[in-house]
Structures are given as structure tokens and as C-alpha cells.
Design a protein around this motif. Structure first.
Motif: not given
Length: 314
Positions: A204-230
């Protein structure tokens, strides 16, 4: 449940084995039923109560799922010696939903998983498809609540103004996948969307490092892991402005209404076109990651364990 807990050791072998260990405390971080099925001193976890707060999504309400979750969480709140939640918002939701003593709830925010390496990329990249030179990334299984479709609608709104805009999705096919494919076909934007399928945690690191940005439009929370990874990879991040996301990410991310394609498109355009903004988000994300990391998590967990095991704790 009381009768079961008092008699299960007589005829359930795993119960006898676990009870024979005579541990001061058992930790069940994965919302395990053993938190309350066995008469053990247990520290359990509640990751979300979205079956209550977002019941319109079938993945948390259809085919008896709502009732199953309710029974699980009610039993956990009744029998666990302590409960860990990911945020103050999560703590408030548990108190709103169930009968539980406030001192038994302990806030322990998530950190980026260890597989998100800061030093090197995975050497196992042979199966990763060729990615566009520039893309917006969203790593999530295709559940309806993950709300991939709003990114597709935002892309369609921007395609004339930003013809090279591209989205990359990773994740397993779930109940929102077919609808998403139909929407892409109807909007005729298939060339601007890449589906990379399941990607291992290690890659997964490969994608985060090459992405212009990460967008997460989820309706679920309270919090999430992908933003922390990004953020741990310096990937500019934008997320739904819901529940505990601001508590989790602070000023290190952009926020949007996940129900508004126009609002999502505005943020998407900012991320795509504003180099200075992306540079600042990357810097803020790395700083935020350093201020709450694995060491801090471990110290907080130890503090919680000491509290739960203290003589005066009931």
C-alpha cells in the motif's frame, strides 16, 4: 448470559483452557465475543456504532445485522471490565447508546499500522498495475457507505476543465461495486478511473507515495485508518467532515460534505491544481503523524491497563 457465563467452563474446552491461565486481564481488540461469553476480566473494543447512526446502509442493517450488532455491544458494555474507543466522539456515542459506567470507557486513538513503512517501499511490486503519472487515490472496499460514487460524480463535473484528472481505487468488490461500474459507464469516464483490486498491506505504501492526494468520502466513523496511513507517507489528505474526523486529523487535512458532489469537486480541484496547498498538507500530515505515533499509543495503552488493573477500579 449470566447462566452461560457461570456454567460454560463445564462443557466448553476453550473456556476451561482460558480460565485456567488465571490472567489478571484479557485484551480483545477485535470486538471478539469472548469479551463477554467467558467469565474473564476483559478489556474490549468498540470501533463504531454505525448501525445506529447510519442505519440506511445494508451492510450494517440488512438480514439481522442490526440486531446482531446490538446484542454484541449490549453484552460487551454489560460484562467487559473496560472498553476502548477510538475518540471522544466514539466515547460519547457509546454513552448515548448503552448503559455503561463512564469510567469504564477509555479513549485510545488509532495510529498508522506498522506496515506503512517510512523508510522503504515493498520489494514485491510485480503484480501492481501501471499507474497514471498523477492521480487521486482512494483505498477502500466497495461498500456502499464508502461512497466511491461521489468521487465519480465530482470527476464528471471537472472533466472538461481538468481533462487529465484521474482516480485510482483499490479494494475488494462489495455491495457498491456494480452500481459504481454502471455509473462510470453512463458518465463515459472509464478512461479516467483505474481499479487496482486488492492490494496487500505491504504494497500500500507504493500507492500513497505516488498519489497526488488521498480522498476519503466515507459516511462511517468516528475515525478511520487510511487518512493516518496517507499522512504518515506525506500524502495530502482530504476526508468527510463527519463524526470524529476533525478530532483525529485536526488541521492536517481538508474536509468536505460527503453528500455534495459539488463540494467534493471543489476540494478535488484544489488538490489537483494547487502545488503549494499540497505541499503544506504533506508537511502538516507528517508533523501530525509524529505527534501521535506508535510510541505514544503504547504509552497510552499502558496507562489504560494500569487504570483497569488498579485496586480501586470497579
Amino acid at each position: 448470559m449470566t447462566l452461560w457465563r457461570s456454567t460454560c467452563r463445564r462443557f466448553i474446552s476453550p473456556a476451561r483452557i482460558l480460565l485456567a491461565q488465571q490472567c489478571d486481564l484479557w485484551i480483545f481488540p477485535a470486538q471478539d465475543i469472548f469479551t463477554y461469553l467467558l467469565p474473564l476480566p476483559a478489556l474490549g473494543a468498540i470501533h463504531d456504532l454505525m448501525h445506529r447512526y447510519e442505519p440506511q446502509f445494508p451492510e450494517v442493517s440488512a438480514k439481522g445485522e442490526y440486531g446482531k450488532r446490538e446484542r454484541h455491544y449490549r453484552n460487551l458494555c454489560q460484562w467487559a471490565k473496560g472498553i476502548v474507543v477510538d475518540s471522544e466522539v466514539g466515547r460519547k456515542q457509546v454513552l448515548e447508546s448503552y448503559t455503561v459506567s463512564p469510567p469504564h470507557l477509555h479513549v485510545l486513538p488509532f495510529v498508522a499500522p506498522r506496515n506503512i513503512s517510512k523508510d522503504k517501499e515493498s520489494s514485491l511490486l510485480d503484480n501492481i498495475p501501471t499507474l497514471p503519472e498523477k492521480f487521486i487515490f482512494y483505498p477502500a472496499q466497495f461498500w456502499q457507505h464508502k461512497n466511491h460514487k461521489v468521487l465519480i460524480l465530482a470527476l464528471a463535473l471537472l472533466r472538461e476543465r481538468i481533462p487529465d484528472l484521474h482516480l485510482v481505487f483499490t479494494g475488494a468488490k462489495k455491495n457498491g461495486y456494480n452500481e459504481l461500474q454502471n455509473r462510470i459507464r453512463d458518465l463515459k469516464i472509464g478512461r479516467q478511473v483505474t481499479f487496482s483490486g486488492y492490494v496487500s498491506d505491504r504494497d500500500m505504501t507504493y500507492f500513497y507515495r505516488r498519489a497526488r492526494a488521498m480522498m476519503m468520502p466515507t459516511f462511517f466513523g468516528p475515525t478511520n485508518i487510511p487518512p493516518l496511513e496517507a499522512m504518515a507517507q506525506g500524502c495530502p489528505t482530504a476526508v468527510s467532515d463527519i463524526y470524529g474526523m476533525r478530532e483525529q486529523l485536526g488541521s492536517a487535512a481538508l474536509y468536505f460534505n460527503p453528500s455534495s458532489a459539488e463540494g467534493v469537486a471543489q476540494v478535488m480541484e484544489q488538490l489537483w491544481c494547487d502545488d503549494k496547498l499540497c505541499g503544506e498538507l504533506s508537511r502538516q500530515g507528517l508533523l501530525h503523524s509524529s505527534q501521535w505515533n506508535q510510541e505514544h499509543f503504547n504509552q497510552k495503552l499502558l496507562s489504560i491497563l494500569n487504570k483497569v488493573l488498579s485496586p480501586g477500579y470497579q
